[in-house]
Motif scaffolding. Structure first.
Motif, PDB file in Angstrom:
ATOM      1  N   GLU A 127      45.122 -30.667 -98.901  1.00  0.00           N
ATOM      2  CA  GLU A 127      44.687 -30.317 -97.569  1.00  0.00           C
ATOM      3  C   GLU A 127      45.786 -29.772 -96.805  1.00  0.00           C
ATOM      4  OE1 GLU A 127      42.796 -32.575 -93.656  1.00  0.00           O
ATOM      5  OE2 GLU A 127      41.756 -32.868 -95.521  1.00  0.00           O
ATOM      6  N   PRO A 128      45.602 -28.421 -95.923  1.00  0.00           N
ATOM      7  CA  PRO A 128      46.617 -28.255 -95.015  1.00  0.00           C
ATOM      8  C   PRO A 128      46.626 -29.484 -93.821  1.00  0.00           C
ATOM      9  CG  PRO A 128      45.037 -26.665 -95.461  1.00  0.00           C
ATOM     10  CD  PRO A 128      44.630 -27.690 -96.231  1.00  0.00           C
ATOM     11  N   PRO A 129      48.002 -29.457 -93.256  1.00  0.00           N
ATOM     12  CA  PRO A 129      48.389 -30.774 -92.493  1.00  0.00           C
ATOM     13  C   PRO A 129      47.357 -30.429 -91.362  1.00  0.00           C
ATOM     14  CG  PRO A 129      50.365 -29.568 -93.309  1.00  0.00           C
ATOM     15  CD  PRO A 129      49.227 -28.757 -93.736  1.00  0.00           C
ATOM     16  N   ARG A 130      46.876 -31.690 -90.507  1.00  0.00           N
ATOM     17  CA  ARG A 130      45.932 -31.581 -89.442  1.00  0.00           C
ATOM     18  C   ARG A 130      46.956 -31.641 -88.144  1.00  0.00           C
ATOM     19  NH1 ARG A 130      40.119 -32.937 -90.001  1.00  0.00           N
ATOM     20  NH2 ARG A 130      40.005 -32.761 -92.137  1.00  0.00           N
ATOM     21  N   GLN A 131      47.347 -30.367 -87.792  1.00  0.00           N
ATOM     22  CA  GLN A 131      48.582 -30.166 -86.830  1.00  0.00           C
ATOM     23  C   GLN A 131      47.536 -30.057 -85.515  1.00  0.00           C
ATOM     24  OE1 GLN A 131      51.172 -27.084 -88.078  1.00  0.00           O
ATOM     25  NE2 GLN A 131      52.110 -28.432 -89.510  1.00  0.00           N
ATOM     26  N   HIS A 139      33.578 -27.657 -94.982  1.00  0.00           N
ATOM     27  CA  HIS A 139      34.243 -28.025 -96.051  1.00  0.00           C
ATOM     28  C   HIS A 139      35.148 -29.141 -95.675  1.00  0.00           C
ATOM     29  CE1 HIS A 139      37.674 -27.866 -99.093  1.00  0.00           C
ATOM     30  NE2 HIS A 139      36.694 -27.265 -99.853  1.00  0.00           N
ATOM     31  N   PRO A 140      35.435 -30.333 -96.602  1.00  0.00           N
ATOM     32  CA  PRO A 140      36.130 -31.341 -96.227  1.00  0.00           C
ATOM     33  C   PRO A 140      37.583 -30.992 -95.442  1.00  0.00           C
ATOM     34  CG  PRO A 140      35.617 -31.455 -98.316  1.00  0.00           C
ATOM     35  CD  PRO A 140      35.037 -30.180 -97.914  1.00  0.00           C
ATOM     36  N   TRP A 141      38.371 -29.884 -95.768  1.00  0.00           N
ATOM     37  CA  TRP A 141      39.410 -29.163 -95.034  1.00  0.00           C
ATOM     38  C   TRP A 141      39.263 -28.931 -93.544  1.00  0.00           C
ATOM     39  CZ3 TRP A 141      42.367 -24.955 -98.270  1.00  0.00           C
ATOM     40  CH2 TRP A 141      43.195 -25.653 -99.410  1.00  0.00           C
ATOM     41  N   PHE A 142      37.972 -28.536 -93.353  1.00  0.00           N
ATOM     42  CA  PHE A 142      37.686 -28.402 -91.697  1.00  0.00           C
ATOM     43  C   PHE A 142      36.964 -29.505 -90.883  1.00  0.00           C
ATOM     44  CE2 PHE A 142      36.501 -24.240 -94.178  1.00  0.00           C
ATOM     45  CZ  PHE A 142      37.805 -23.783 -94.457  1.00  0.00           C
ATOM     46  N   VAL A 143      36.267 -30.163 -91.639  1.00  0.00           N
ATOM     47  CA  VAL A 143      35.395 -31.305 -90.952  1.00  0.00           C
ATOM     48  C   VAL A 143      36.280 -32.340 -90.320  1.00  0.00           C
ATOM     49  CG1 VAL A 143      33.782 -32.886 -91.195  1.00  0.00           C
ATOM     50  CG2 VAL A 143      33.470 -30.955 -92.398  1.00  0.00           C
ATOM     51  N   GLY A 144      36.079 -32.484 -89.166  1.00  0.00           N
ATOM     52  CA  GLY A 144      36.969 -33.397 -88.266  1.00  0.00           C
ATOM     53  C   GLY A 144      37.863 -32.649 -87.571  1.00  0.00           C
ATOM     54  N   ARG A 145      38.409 -31.387 -87.780  1.00  0.00           N
ATOM     55  CA  ARG A 145      39.203 -30.618 -87.012  1.00  0.00           C
ATOM     56  C   ARG A 145      38.706 -30.421 -85.447  1.00  0.00           C
ATOM     57  NH1 ARG A 145      43.827 -28.668 -89.941  1.00  0.00           N
ATOM     58  NH2 ARG A 145      43.593 -29.519 -92.319  1.00  0.00           N
ATOM     59  N   HIS A 174      47.873 -21.248 -93.942  1.00  0.00           N
ATOM     60  CA  HIS A 174      49.178 -20.583 -93.521  1.00  0.00           C
ATOM     61  C   HIS A 174      49.606 -21.009 -91.904  1.00  0.00           C
ATOM     62  CE1 HIS A 174      48.814 -18.449 -97.253  1.00  0.00           C
ATOM     63  NE2 HIS A 174      49.916 -18.281 -97.161  1.00  0.00           N
ATOM     64  N   ALA A 175      48.520 -21.437 -91.394  1.00  0.00           N
ATOM     65  CA  ALA A 175      48.510 -21.707 -89.789  1.00  0.00           C
ATOM     66  C   ALA A 175      47.659 -22.936 -89.514  1.00  0.00           C
ATOM     67  CB  ALA A 175      48.221 -20.695 -88.893  1.00  0.00           C
TER      68      ALA A 175
END
Length: 366
Positions: free
Chosen positions: A121-125, A143-149, A185-186
């Protein structure tokens, strides 16, 4: 192995028009080939009374909402009517935008995204200065990558099976995939989204223009700044000019990134070809322009667009399964450039007024 769908020209577009009853292919295999909403003309609402008077003998019905649509009677050539009336009333045909004929399907992608193992997963920056990218696509799934951001909201689910046949439509998961590329990428970017594409990858001038206006008004009402607008789809036009409603609405957005399209042509693809928009073509593993990618003097940037891996959602026995996929197309090159511009926005003030997208794009790398 790169999966590239190379079916080109009127045959593929004709099949699409045959399947969707409200679509028509104009000038098949000719210089003005483009996909249109059958018999529809788009009219600025303020000009609707004049347009109705001028077009009365051809009109079947009128939808007077924002960016009004005049539907002409069966058999009337809307392209010819629009051309004949151009010096009397501001009407234009309603071009169809699609990832099937110019942004991520038909040319430059496989028949479907290929499932692959889910990468890390991309870092949660959290960036010190927020930078926001607005995506116009098919929607974004949880998607798990997005949930919680912090930016992820109750946006609803992408429509994966719009025709209800139990099989995911050809562009199902497209918006989720594009968002995954952007986030990869960001990682600190804030994402906003408006669904404009169907799961078959279709939209039109009126839908995009209306959504742009609504997004602009809502952002202003909330006091939110949109740093980058990212558009995946687009169209060719009968006269190779930008649809007026798109040019009008995009004039309000200072930083726009758009896919250059996958028709393997130098023909302008809109809205990417607008001088104020950063048009992104796709490159292959060797760095050269991918065979499916549009190119030409109107293209500003390139980015990898073959076998891109990103977040994806698919249907398995009617259930949503979240993972990753491999896909190719200029739609997946564009978010990489949007990510770069968002990263710059997080570190610097906006570009000086009057500096066009062509100069800005070239100023941040090839």
């Amino acid at each position: 192995m790169s999966v590239v769908h190379t079916d080109r020209g009127a045959r593929a577009l004709s099949r699409l028009a045959e399947r969707e009853h409200d679509l028509v292919l104009h000038d098949p295999d000719g210089p003005g080939e483009c996909l249109l909403r059958r018999g529809q003309l788009v009219v600025p609402r303020a000009s609707l009374p004049a347009a109705v008077r001028a077009l009365d003998r051809w009109i079947e019905s009128v939808d007077p909402s924002e960016h009004a649509v005049v539907r002409l009677r069966a058999g009337v050539d809307c392209v010819q009517v629009a051309a004949d009336m151009a010096d009397r009333v501001p009407v234009s045909v309603n071009h169809v935008h699609t990832v099937l004929t110019g942004a991520p399907v038909l040319h430059g992608t496989g028949a479907q995204a290929i499932p692959v193992d889910l990468p890390a997963e991309p870092p949660r920056q959290t960036w010190a200065k927020q930078a926001t990218v607005l995506i116009l696509d098919s929607g974004i799934d949880p998607h798990p990558w997005f949930v919680g951001r912090s930016w992820f909201g109750q946006w609803g689910l992408e429509v994966l099976d719009g025709d209800g046949d139990g099989i995911a439509d050809r562009q199902a998961g497209h918006g989720t995939f594009v968002a995954g590329v952007l986030l990869g990428h960001a990682p600190g970017v804030t994402i906003r989204q408006y669904p404009v594409l169907s799961a078959h990858g279709l939209t039109d001038d009126r839908t995009v223009a209306t959504t742009l206006r609504r997004a602009r008004y809502l952002a202003a009402a909330r006091g939110e700044r949109i740093d980058v607008l990212l558009i995946s789809a687009g169209c060719h036009t009968a006269d190779d000019r930008c649809p007026p409603v798109l040019a009008e609405e995009l004039a309000f957005w200072p930083t726009v990134v758009a896919a250059a399209g996958n028709s393997s042509t130098t023909r302008p693809f809109w809205p990417a070809a607008l001088p104020s928009v950063t048009a992104v073509a796709a490159t292959g593993p060797d760095g050269s322009i991918a065979p499916f990618s549009n190119c030409g003097e109107w293209v500003d940037r390139t980015a990898p667009g073959v076998d891109i891996v990103s977040a994806h959602v698919r249907l398995v026995d009617g259930e949503r399964v979240y993972g990753a996929a491999k896909w190719s197309g200029t739609s997946f090159a564009a978010p990489q450039v949007a990510a770069e511009l968002a990263s710059l926005a997080a570190d610097h003030d906006e570009p000086e007024p009057g500096v066009g997208a062509r100069q800005r794009a070239r100023g941040v790398g090839a």
